[in-house]
Design a protein around this motif. Structure first.
Motif, PDB file in Angstrom:
ATOM      1  N   UNK A  67      44.345  35.797  36.956  1.00  0.00           N
ATOM      2  CA  UNK A  67      43.160  35.931  36.110  1.00  0.00           C
ATOM      3  C   UNK A  67      42.022  36.441  36.977  1.00  0.00           C
ATOM      4  N   UNK A  68      41.184  37.274  36.376  1.00  0.00           N
ATOM      5  CA  UNK A  68      40.077  37.869  37.124  1.00  0.00           C
ATOM      6  C   UNK A  68      38.749  37.436  36.509  1.00  0.00           C
ATOM      7  N   UNK A  69      37.802  37.074  37.374  1.00  0.00           N
ATOM      8  CA  UNK A  69      36.478  36.644  36.911  1.00  0.00           C
ATOM      9  C   UNK A  69      35.420  37.463  37.627  1.00  0.00           C
ATOM     10  N   UNK A  70      34.333  37.729  36.900  1.00  0.00           N
ATOM     11  CA  UNK A  70      33.234  38.491  37.522  1.00  0.00           C
ATOM     12  C   UNK A  70      32.112  37.561  37.984  1.00  0.00           C
ATOM     13  N   UNK A  71      31.630  37.792  39.219  1.00  0.00           N
ATOM     14  CA  UNK A  71      30.517  37.019  39.747  1.00  0.00           C
ATOM     15  C   UNK A  71      29.783  37.853  40.778  1.00  0.00           C
ATOM     16  N   UNK A  72      29.132  37.187  41.744  1.00  0.00           N
ATOM     17  CA  UNK A  72      28.544  37.913  42.878  1.00  0.00           C
ATOM     18  C   UNK A  72      29.616  38.816  43.477  1.00  0.00           C
ATOM     19  N   UNK A  73      30.822  38.290  43.542  1.00  0.00           N
ATOM     20  CA  UNK A  73      32.021  39.048  43.895  1.00  0.00           C
ATOM     21  C   UNK A  73      33.051  38.687  42.840  1.00  0.00           C
ATOM     22  N   UNK A  74      34.015  39.583  42.562  1.00  0.00           N
ATOM     23  CA  UNK A  74      35.082  39.196  41.639  1.00  0.00           C
ATOM     24  C   UNK A  74      35.961  38.116  42.277  1.00  0.00           C
ATOM     25  N   UNK A  75      36.507  37.265  41.433  1.00  0.00           N
ATOM     26  CA  UNK A  75      37.500  36.289  41.892  1.00  0.00           C
ATOM     27  C   UNK A  75      38.829  36.641  41.239  1.00  0.00           C
ATOM     28  N   UNK A  76      39.861  36.775  42.065  1.00  0.00           N
ATOM     29  CA  UNK A  76      41.214  36.959  41.549  1.00  0.00           C
ATOM     30  C   UNK A  76      41.920  35.622  41.732  1.00  0.00           C
ATOM     31  N   UNK A  92      50.350  42.355  43.913  1.00  0.00           N
ATOM     32  CA  UNK A  92      49.432  41.468  44.637  1.00  0.00           C
ATOM     33  C   UNK A  92      48.546  42.242  45.616  1.00  0.00           C
ATOM     34  N   UNK A  93      49.145  43.245  46.287  1.00  0.00           N
ATOM     35  CA  UNK A  93      48.400  43.982  47.320  1.00  0.00           C
ATOM     36  C   UNK A  93      47.096  44.578  46.800  1.00  0.00           C
ATOM     37  N   UNK A  94      47.142  45.045  45.569  1.00  0.00           N
ATOM     38  CA  UNK A  94      45.922  45.653  45.015  1.00  0.00           C
ATOM     39  C   UNK A  94      44.795  44.637  44.947  1.00  0.00           C
ATOM     40  N   UNK A  95      45.141  43.385  44.752  1.00  0.00           N
ATOM     41  CA  UNK A  95      44.123  42.334  44.737  1.00  0.00           C
ATOM     42  C   UNK A  95      43.673  42.022  46.162  1.00  0.00           C
ATOM     43  N   UNK A  96      44.644  41.856  47.065  1.00  0.00           N
ATOM     44  CA  UNK A  96      44.287  41.525  48.453  1.00  0.00           C
ATOM     45  C   UNK A  96      43.388  42.612  49.050  1.00  0.00           C
ATOM     46  N   UNK A  97      43.600  43.855  48.619  1.00  0.00           N
ATOM     47  CA  UNK A  97      42.831  44.978  49.177  1.00  0.00           C
ATOM     48  C   UNK A  97      41.637  45.350  48.304  1.00  0.00           C
ATOM     49  N   UNK A  98      41.423  44.566  47.269  1.00  0.00           N
ATOM     50  CA  UNK A  98      40.334  44.865  46.336  1.00  0.00           C
ATOM     51  C   UNK A  98      38.980  44.390  46.843  1.00  0.00           C
ATOM     52  N   UNK A  99      37.990  44.459  45.963  1.00  0.00           N
ATOM     53  CA  UNK A  99      36.618  44.125  46.369  1.00  0.00           C
ATOM     54  C   UNK A  99      36.278  42.664  46.173  1.00  0.00           C
ATOM     55  N   UNK A 100      37.243  41.898  45.711  1.00  0.00           N
ATOM     56  CA  UNK A 100      36.948  40.498  45.411  1.00  0.00           C
ATOM     57  C   UNK A 100      37.560  39.535  46.415  1.00  0.00           C
ATOM     58  N   UNK A 101      37.521  38.273  46.013  1.00  0.00           N
ATOM     59  CA  UNK A 101      38.085  37.174  46.783  1.00  0.00           C
ATOM     60  C   UNK A 101      39.346  36.730  46.039  1.00  0.00           C
ATOM     61  N   UNK A 102      40.441  36.512  46.765  1.00  0.00           N
ATOM     62  CA  UNK A 102      41.671  36.059  46.112  1.00  0.00           C
ATOM     63  C   UNK A 102      41.954  34.604  46.447  1.00  0.00           C
ATOM     64  N   UNK A 103      42.265  33.823  45.423  1.00  0.00           N
ATOM     65  CA  UNK A 103      42.695  32.440  45.607  1.00  0.00           C
ATOM     66  C   UNK A 103      44.101  32.329  45.017  1.00  0.00           C
ATOM     67  N   UNK A 104      45.042  31.812  45.815  1.00  0.00           N
ATOM     68  CA  UNK A 104      46.429  31.699  45.351  1.00  0.00           C
ATOM     69  C   UNK A 104      46.877  30.244  45.351  1.00  0.00           C
ATOM     70  N   UNK A 105      47.163  29.711  44.166  1.00  0.00           N
ATOM     71  CA  UNK A 105      47.750  28.366  44.078  1.00  0.00           C
ATOM     72  C   UNK A 105      49.261  28.499  44.274  1.00  0.00           C
ATOM     73  N   UNK A 106      49.873  27.566  44.983  1.00  0.00           N
ATOM     74  CA  UNK A 106      51.310  27.564  45.312  1.00  0.00           C
ATOM     75  C   UNK A 106      51.696  28.793  46.141  1.00  0.00           C
ATOM     76  N   UNK A 107      50.805  29.176  47.070  1.00  0.00           N
ATOM     77  CA  UNK A 107      50.981  30.417  47.827  1.00  0.00           C
ATOM     78  C   UNK A 107      52.305  30.506  48.593  1.00  0.00           C
ATOM     79  N   UNK A 108      52.843  29.356  49.017  1.00  0.00           N
ATOM     80  CA  UNK A 108      54.096  29.374  49.794  1.00  0.00           C
ATOM     81  C   UNK A 108      55.211  30.128  49.059  1.00  0.00           C
TER      82      UNK A 108
END
Ligand code: ADP
Ligand code: MG
Length: 152
Positions: A67-76, A92-108
């Motif tokens: 899910x994507x949210x708009x703020x001072x920076x986008x949150x993915x 996923x790479x497009x998010x990691x390389x995007x202009x926002x911050x990525x948070x991943x739950x269950x990242x393992x």
């Protein structure tokens, strides 16, 4: 190994701590969240979103994965619990390389696809309202962020 620990006794304390982290984040920052169901990963993300200036309510993206949210920076906000194959590439790479911050739950579960540098956060359920939050920064950028949070 760099490791920082924060103990919280209420959801509000978790939100406040995560908000402080959110306010320090920059584009392309990656935060991974680990912890059992109910440990507080989504709660933490809500606080972090507030620190990014996001006013919309953040809810678990379990059924959508991202899910994507708009703020001072986008949150993915990703919850990869339901990704069946750890190599399945959902872009996923497009998010990691995007202009926002990525948070991943269950990242393992998608570890093979994650950039090496990241802030790994583990939440441990220690009681009804008690959680132990461990932060392990990998890379200088994240060590700096942790030092800043814990210096105040
Ligand atoms: P997860 O995403 O890890 O499954 P959630 O954040 O969805 O976890 O749920 C955590 C639950 O635990 C929420 O109902 C929250 O109110 C509760 N809780 C109780 N104490 C705390 C605390 N100190 N920090 C975070 N959540 C807490
Ligand atoms: Mg969750």
């Amino acid at each position: 190994m760099n490791q920082f620990t924060f103990k919280t006794d209420t959801p509000e304390q978790t939100l406040e701590f995560a908000e402080k982290l959110g306010s320090l984040l920059q584009p392309k920052d990656l935060i991974t969240l680990e912890g059992d169901l109910g440990a507080g990963k989504t709660t933490f993300t809500k606080g972090l979103a507030k620190g990014l200036g996001i006013t919309r309510t953040v809810s678990s993206p379990t059924f959508t994965i991202i899910k994507e949210y708009k703020g001072r920076l986008p949150l993915y906000h990703m919850d990869v619990y339901r990704v069946e194959d750890s190599f399945e590439d959902l872009g996923f790479d497009e998010y990691f390389e995007g202009d926002g911050v990525t948070v991943v739950e269950w990242a393992k579960l998608i570890e093979e696809q994650l950039p090496k540098d990241r802030l790994e956060i583990k939440l441990f359920h220690e009681g009804d309202l008690n959680r132990r939050i461990e932060l392990e920064p990998i890379g200088k950028r994240y060590i700096d962020v942790c030092e800043e949070i814990f210096s105040k």
